[in-house]
Enzyme design. Sequence first.
Site, PDB file in Angstrom:
ATOM      1  N   CYS A  93       0.871  -1.174   0.000  1.00 28.74           N
ATOM      2  CA  CYS A  93       0.000   0.000   0.000  1.00 28.74           C
ATOM      3  C   CYS A  93       0.909   1.225   0.000  1.00 28.74           C
ATOM      4  O   CYS A  93       1.757   1.365   0.874  1.00 28.74           O
ATOM      5  CB  CYS A  93      -0.939   0.006   1.200  1.00 28.74           C
ATOM      6  SG  CYS A  93      -0.315  -0.827   2.660  1.00 28.74           S
ATOM      7  N   GLU A 158      -6.939   9.232   2.278  1.00 26.93           N
ATOM      8  CA  GLU A 158      -6.607   8.797   0.929  1.00 26.93           C
ATOM      9  C   GLU A 158      -7.839   8.420   0.118  1.00 26.93           C
ATOM     10  O   GLU A 158      -8.836   7.944   0.666  1.00 26.93           O
ATOM     11  CB  GLU A 158      -5.711   7.552   0.974  1.00 26.93           C
ATOM     12  CG  GLU A 158      -4.433   7.720   1.751  1.00 26.93           C
ATOM     13  CD  GLU A 158      -3.609   6.449   1.793  1.00 26.93           C
ATOM     14  OE1 GLU A 158      -2.370   6.573   1.833  1.00 26.93           O
ATOM     15  OE2 GLU A 158      -4.190   5.342   1.785  1.00 26.93           O
TER      16      GLU A 158
END
Length: 239
Positions: A93, A158
């Site tokens: 990630c 995000e």
Amino acid sequence: MATKSNEENIAEFKGHNEIQIELMKEECIVVDNDDKPIRPGSKKETHLMVNINNGLLHRAFSIFLFNGEGKLLLQQRALEKITFPGYWTNTVCSHPLWIVGSELVEENAQGVKIAAKRKLNHELGVPLDQVNIDDFTFMTKIHYKSESKEDPQWGEHEIDHILIMQKDGITINAEPNEVMDYKYVSQEELDQLFKDEDEGKVKVTPWFRLIALNHLKPWWNNLNNLKPLVEPTNTIHRY
């Protein structure tokens, strides 16, 4: 004598790893609520909760790499990481960078796929020639916010692009400053990991838990036929 800006850096980064501090200079992609790029923003700027709480949002991606047996590769983030150290999470990630003509390319999620290939190499040591951009399938996006409990001045806010890849023959040579452990798991083993988290035995990143509990199972059960499950690029799941 330290300058004012250096003094600020010393305070914010006190106790953190020098390599990880250097990576905080990378230029992430600041986006609006619809994932439209606005400007570059340093990794430091985009991960400080004081900015996040004022609405600062950036683009990210999450890779879910499966082997031929259908097992999912997880990593445990290194203790050197500034955000969520020691947490178990999906394969990789990270963030695409503000690179015009490359990681900023929107069409077919090309930019995040280029970034995903780069970070598979950086974090897990996967040789660049073992991964093609077309190996990744873009699935959907999620929008979430989370504070890093270990050092709450840092966090994540995000729009996360989810990428799936199934491939055998992947060589892993994990970078110890990024990854302290990794393993392939079955669906049953992942369920057990979440039970262990509920019992306080392990830590799991909040974005991975969100994706796994809300989206992952249908994808996992249809790795040979993902195309019907791919969502339009303007679909964003908000959490």
